[in-house]
Write a protein that holds these residues in place. Structure first.
Motif, mmCIF file in Angstrom:
data_model
loop_
_atom_site.group_PDB
_atom_site.id
_atom_site.type_symbol
_atom_site.label_atom_id
_atom_site.label_comp_id
_atom_site.label_asym_id
_atom_site.label_seq_id
_atom_site.Cartn_x
_atom_site.Cartn_y
_atom_site.Cartn_z
ATOM 1 N N MET A 211 0.830 -1.209 0.000
ATOM 2 C CA MET A 211 0.000 0.000 0.000
ATOM 3 C C MET A 211 0.869 1.265 0.000
ATOM 4 N N ILE A 212 1.904 1.274 0.827
ATOM 5 C CA ILE A 212 2.742 2.476 0.945
ATOM 6 C C ILE A 212 3.582 2.687 -0.311
ATOM 7 N N VAL A 213 4.349 1.653 -0.717
ATOM 8 C CA VAL A 213 5.329 1.870 -1.794
ATOM 9 C C VAL A 213 4.677 2.049 -3.172
ATOM 10 N N SER A 214 3.460 1.557 -3.335
ATOM 11 C CA SER A 214 2.783 1.677 -4.634
ATOM 12 C C SER A 214 2.052 3.011 -4.784
ATOM 13 N N GLY A 215 1.909 3.729 -3.674
ATOM 14 C CA GLY A 215 1.151 4.980 -3.704
ATOM 15 C C GLY A 215 -0.335 4.762 -3.463
ATOM 16 N N ALA A 216 -0.748 3.494 -3.281
ATOM 17 C CA ALA A 216 -2.173 3.192 -3.080
ATOM 18 C C ALA A 216 -2.692 3.775 -1.765
ATOM 19 N N GLN A 217 -1.855 3.749 -0.737
ATOM 20 C CA GLN A 217 -2.255 4.275 0.576
ATOM 21 C C GLN A 217 -2.591 5.764 0.478
ATOM 22 N N ALA A 218 -1.713 6.503 -0.200
ATOM 23 C CA ALA A 218 -1.925 7.950 -0.362
ATOM 24 C C ALA A 218 -3.220 8.220 -1.140
ATOM 25 N N LYS A 219 -3.435 7.453 -2.211
ATOM 26 C CA LYS A 219 -4.653 7.616 -3.030
ATOM 27 C C LYS A 219 -5.910 7.349 -2.200
ATOM 28 N N MET A 220 -5.857 6.298 -1.391
ATOM 29 C CA MET A 220 -7.011 5.925 -0.571
ATOM 30 C C MET A 220 -7.314 7.031 0.450
ATOM 31 N N GLU A 221 -6.248 7.584 1.047
ATOM 32 C CA GLU A 221 -6.436 8.635 2.047
ATOM 33 C C GLU A 221 -6.937 9.939 1.412
#
Length: 348
Positions: free
Chosen positions: A86-96
């Protein structure tokens, strides 16, 4: 666990018939050699888990750095995998940045055609996985359906394409979280794999040609054989790309590849393909006709070389030699231009 005579365990009896992800092991599974490998791998996993725990407790967390890259290449422990992806793919940022977006997609109007296409593939997705069976509780089919329907409405250009069901299925098995799986799927399809699943699949066709060019440079004898027998790369490697090695390589090996894919991008796919081809060059060169070539390419994805995921991952970074994203992008430009000139816009 089965006990042998005198209370000792039978060789291979310590390995359950269903793996930790819910996949039933095939009939011809070699329990003895796998147990031998896994007892060695367990020591490595334990050591890596301690190092990862320390890293995650540190002040810097997981920021892109040579240290994090090195750690990822050596494998992410399963308990941290979802978080790291989630963190390294940028998915976490997108979700937030998009709270409630996933649920809105699920609550919105649905395209009947999209829903029908996804429903058709539900029972075909991992029939060998106990968690995806209708009898399972909870059954992951509903979760998979939700993720794919939401994604199809989020990315209307792609909609739904066969192969995405397997990728989303793996994401669900690792994250055990619907919304995280959706955002990871978005990271893969929207950013990491350029244009693999659009109706023309231009990115996929391009990358298969790029692999052909890389083989020509790095394993010329195999490229010459492929040309001589008039084999199209798409015939032998399309599933490697479309399914990101799912159902091609062992589960644990696929997950180790994905660890690097989320961090380093799509060049990892080429590294894996080149390592497989280079390692088995002599075996591939024994092929005498087109069906033979196809068969050899199936066989090189089996056996101890790919099962022993830790040494395999070391090999993908040494065997193919240097491979920069700049090299890949340059080849993509020329291969794409060639395909466009050929008017290759038909579906595969």
């Amino acid at each position: 666990m089965e006990q042998g005579e005198g209370g000792a365990l039978e060789p291979g009896a310590g390995i359950p018939r269903v793996d930790p992800y819910g996949f039933e092991r095939p009939e011809d599974f070699d329990y003895v050699s796998y147990e031998e490998f896994f007892s060695r791998y367990l020591v490595i996993l334990t050591r890596r888990a301690i190092k990862w725990s320390k890293l995650l407790k540190g002040n810097n967390g997981v920021q892109k750095s040579l240290k994090v890259k090195r750690y990822i290449r050596k494998g992410v422990p399963n308990e941290h995998r979802a978080l790291i992806w989630m963190i390294v793919s940028g998915a976490q940022a997108k979700m937030e940045q998009n709270p409630g977006y996933y649920n809105k997609l699920l609550e919105g109007e649905k395209s009947d055609m999209l829903v029908e296409a996804i429903k058709t593939d539900m029972n075909r997705t991992f029939p060998d996985n106990v968690q995806f069976r209708k009898t399972a509780d909870p059954c992951l089919q509903q979760t998979l359906y939700n993720v794919l329907v939401a994604y199809g409405h989020h990315n209307k250009t792609v909609g739904y394409c066969q192969g995405m069901n397997f990728i989303a299925g793996y994401l669900i098995l690792i994250t055990k979280n619907e919304e995280e799986s959706f955002w990871l799927l978005d990271a893969l399809i929207g950013r990491i794999l350029p244009d693999y699943y659009s109706p023309e699949m231009m990115g996929l066709k391009t990358d298969q040609e790029v692999l052909g060019e890389l083989v020509r440079k790095k394993v010329p004898a195999v490229a010459e054989l492929i040309d001589r027998h008039g084999v199209m790369w798409t015939l032998i490697v399309s599933r490697w790309f479309i399914c990101l090695f799912i159902d091609i390589l062992p589960v644990e090996t696929v997950l180790r590849i994905w660890d690097c894919l989320f961090y380093e991008g799509s060049k990892i796919i080429f590294r894996v393909a080149l390592a497989l081809i280079k390692q088995h060059q002599a075996f591939i060169l024994e092929a005498t006709n087109l069906p033979d070539v196809c068969d050899k390419f199936k066989q090189i994805t089996r056996g101890t070389f790919v099962t022993e995921c830790h040494s395999f991952m070391q090999k993908i970074f040494t065997e193919p030699g240097s491979l920069s994203m700049a090299t890949v992008n340059k080849l993509r430009e020329t291969c794409r231009a060639k395909l466009v000139a050929q008017g290759s816009t038909n579906n595969i």
